[in-house]
Design a protein around this motif. Structure first.
Motif, PDB file in Angstrom:
ATOM      1  N   ASP A 186      -3.784  22.115  -1.878  1.00 32.28           N
ATOM      2  CA  ASP A 186      -2.462  22.632  -1.540  1.00 32.28           C
ATOM      3  C   ASP A 186      -1.497  21.500  -1.199  1.00 32.28           C
ATOM      4  O   ASP A 186      -0.306  21.563  -1.538  1.00 32.28           O
ATOM      5  CB  ASP A 186      -2.568  23.602  -0.357  1.00 32.28           C
ATOM      6  CG  ASP A 186      -2.807  25.029  -0.841  1.00 32.28           C
ATOM      7  OD1 ASP A 186      -2.720  25.245  -2.075  1.00 32.28           O
ATOM      8  OD2 ASP A 186      -3.069  25.903  -0.004  1.00 32.28           O
ATOM      9  N   ASP A 187      -1.990  20.486  -0.511  1.00 32.62           N
ATOM     10  CA  ASP A 187      -1.132  19.344  -0.177  1.00 32.62           C
ATOM     11  C   ASP A 187      -0.591  18.702  -1.453  1.00 32.62           C
ATOM     12  O   ASP A 187       0.598  18.375  -1.558  1.00 32.62           O
ATOM     13  CB  ASP A 187      -1.917  18.298   0.623  1.00 32.62           C
ATOM     14  CG  ASP A 187      -2.290  18.798   2.012  1.00 32.62           C
ATOM     15  OD1 ASP A 187      -1.615  19.724   2.496  1.00 32.62           O
ATOM     16  OD2 ASP A 187      -3.245  18.254   2.599  1.00 32.62           O
ATOM     17  N   ILE A 188      -1.492  18.504  -2.408  1.00 38.84           N
ATOM     18  CA  ILE A 188      -1.088  17.863  -3.653  1.00 38.84           C
ATOM     19  C   ILE A 188      -0.088  18.729  -4.408  1.00 38.84           C
ATOM     20  O   ILE A 188       0.921  18.229  -4.914  1.00 38.84           O
ATOM     21  CB  ILE A 188      -2.331  17.581  -4.530  1.00 38.84           C
ATOM     22  CG1 ILE A 188      -3.215  16.517  -3.853  1.00 38.84           C
ATOM     23  CG2 ILE A 188      -1.927  17.135  -5.928  1.00 38.84           C
ATOM     24  CD1 ILE A 188      -4.540  16.293  -4.539  1.00 38.84           C
ATOM     25  N   ALA A 228       1.931  20.979  -3.213  1.00 32.39           N
ATOM     26  CA  ALA A 228       3.221  21.059  -2.539  1.00 32.39           C
ATOM     27  C   ALA A 228       4.143  19.955  -3.054  1.00 32.39           C
ATOM     28  O   ALA A 228       5.342  20.167  -3.269  1.00 32.39           O
ATOM     29  CB  ALA A 228       3.037  20.935  -1.025  1.00 32.39           C
TER      30      ALA A 228
END
Lengths: 252, 252
Positions: free
Chosen positions: A103-105, A107
DNA sequence: TAAGATTTGTTCGTATGTATC
DNA sequence: GGATACATACGAACAAATCTT
């Protein structure tokens, strides 16, 4: 002795001091990649240090990609352009110690890639557009099994990395390429389905093909919108498959 | 000899092979920052290589921030967490050889920072909000001269870097912090006005204060919009002052 | 405070490998 | 193929830092 900051009080070690001095020297002289640096013997004289110390200094610079060395006559040390792959590896080292989720990537991808697509609309040559079309050919047919589906996914990441390279924004291009590299090398899928999802395959391929058209036609808004949808879809796919980022170093 | 890939055909040099072996070893053993690595003597025995070669290998790892060494009893080599500053420096080395413009940097900031602001809405503690308020205090009064205006600008970049650190998205946080670092260290203003622009100062400060309020109130959409306006304004300011990115290495 | 122990840091001399001419 | 020029590698000794007693 020399005019270098001594190792007194234990701080900087001598090889580090030499490496920094050479770094500064390159900047001051405005040396370009490929330019010669002084040889070992010369550096030993200038810094009044032993061969071993000088060699350790060159290793420090070599690890950063700032110098390359060649043996033989005409050999020696040269200023080396820090390559994209090396910069990616060094940065991946940093994230090895951070907790990074899919999810971080995504985003970041969702924020960046649509903007990049918009900026490229109408700017690509026919040759570049053709190259992108060629990449999509690798997944123009639905995958037969889970392994093939993964291969297609990797190939579609190449599409994004290549598209980013066409941008004249080096910062944007690097970040997007870096994230594609992470997703290619460091991602494991916990639930790769035996039955590939033909629905998502068709949707993803459609996105990329219509994206190419929008880029050709100079339709910035359309390109941005398509890319956004495409990114959202890719994130859902990764979530479905419970993809996670592995903890290991990327090979140089 | 050893089981390492020899230097045959001239490719990998021995220190590089050793460094890679140690890297792999750290991953396999799942070693954490602070954990001990074998000492020089031990490595000399294991790899059957000379002290100098082993030391060069350690310098390769040291340059990447992956190991730190200490002298004395209880000393030795330890797994070192790659710090943010070092990762920033190594990445800056890459962009040293690329042509990066202010517009390139702001294209990324405009895409990323509003998204980050939105994701942080309602997530910050009162202490964090207070810290942000404290940073804005450094430019709560209009600048008297050009030099002071530059100082205020640097301080406002600290605002953005700190805000990014509050994000639990390590990728997003690093990129934003990196760009703030570049703008702080490598930017020169060709036309710093003798008369500071009080209009833009008021607008910028207003943005940040109302952004803090939006973050506190959990108003994601508002935070995103304010940040977008703020970024657009900052870009215009940099363009007005004909700011450019200098070409030099960032000190480690 | 001082002495000793331990570990990395540095030097020097010599020998080997490799690429160019 | 031989000579040359350069990096690469080894080994023994000594220096410096730092912890323990």
């Amino acid at each position: 002795m020399s005019d270098l900051p001594k190792t007194r009080s234990g701080r900087r070690t001598r090889p580090v001091a030499v490496a920094e001095a050479i770094k500064d020297w390159v900047v001051e002289k405005g040396l370009q990649p490929g330019d010669r640096l002084p040889g070992e013997a010369e550096l030993i004289r200038r810094f009044e240090m032993s061969k071993g110390t000088i060699r350790e200094a060159m290793r420090l610079l070599q690890a950063q990609g700032l110098v390359v060395t060649k043996t033989g006559p005409g050999g020696g040390s040269f200023v080396g352009e820090v390559g994209r792959e090396r910069a990616q590896s060094l940065l991946a080292n940093y994230f090895y110690f951070q907790s990074v989720s899919i999810d971080d990537i995504y985003a970041v991808r969702i924020a960046l890639e649509p903007a990049m697509a918009a900026s490229l609309a109408g700017k690509l040559t026919e040759a570049q557009l053709d190259e992108l079309r060629g990449i999509t050919a690798a997944y123009s047919e639905p995958a037969q099994d889970a392994e093939e589906e993964r291969a297609q996914h990797v190939n579609s990441l190449i599409f994004h990395a290549r598209l980013a390279e066409f941008s004249d924004n080096a910062v944007m291009a690097f970040i997007i390429g870096f994230l594609a590299q992470i997703l290619t090398d460091l991602t494991v899928y916990n639930r790769l389905y035996a039955e590939p999802n033909h629905e998502l395959w068709r949707e993803g391929l459609g996105h990329q093909l219509s994206l190419i058209e929008a880029l050709r036609d100079g339709a910035a808004g359309a390109a941005e919108g398509i890319m956004r949808e495409h990114m959202e879809m890719a994130r859902r796919l990764m979530q479905d498959q419970e993809a996670v980022v592995m903890k290991r170093f990327i090979a140089e």
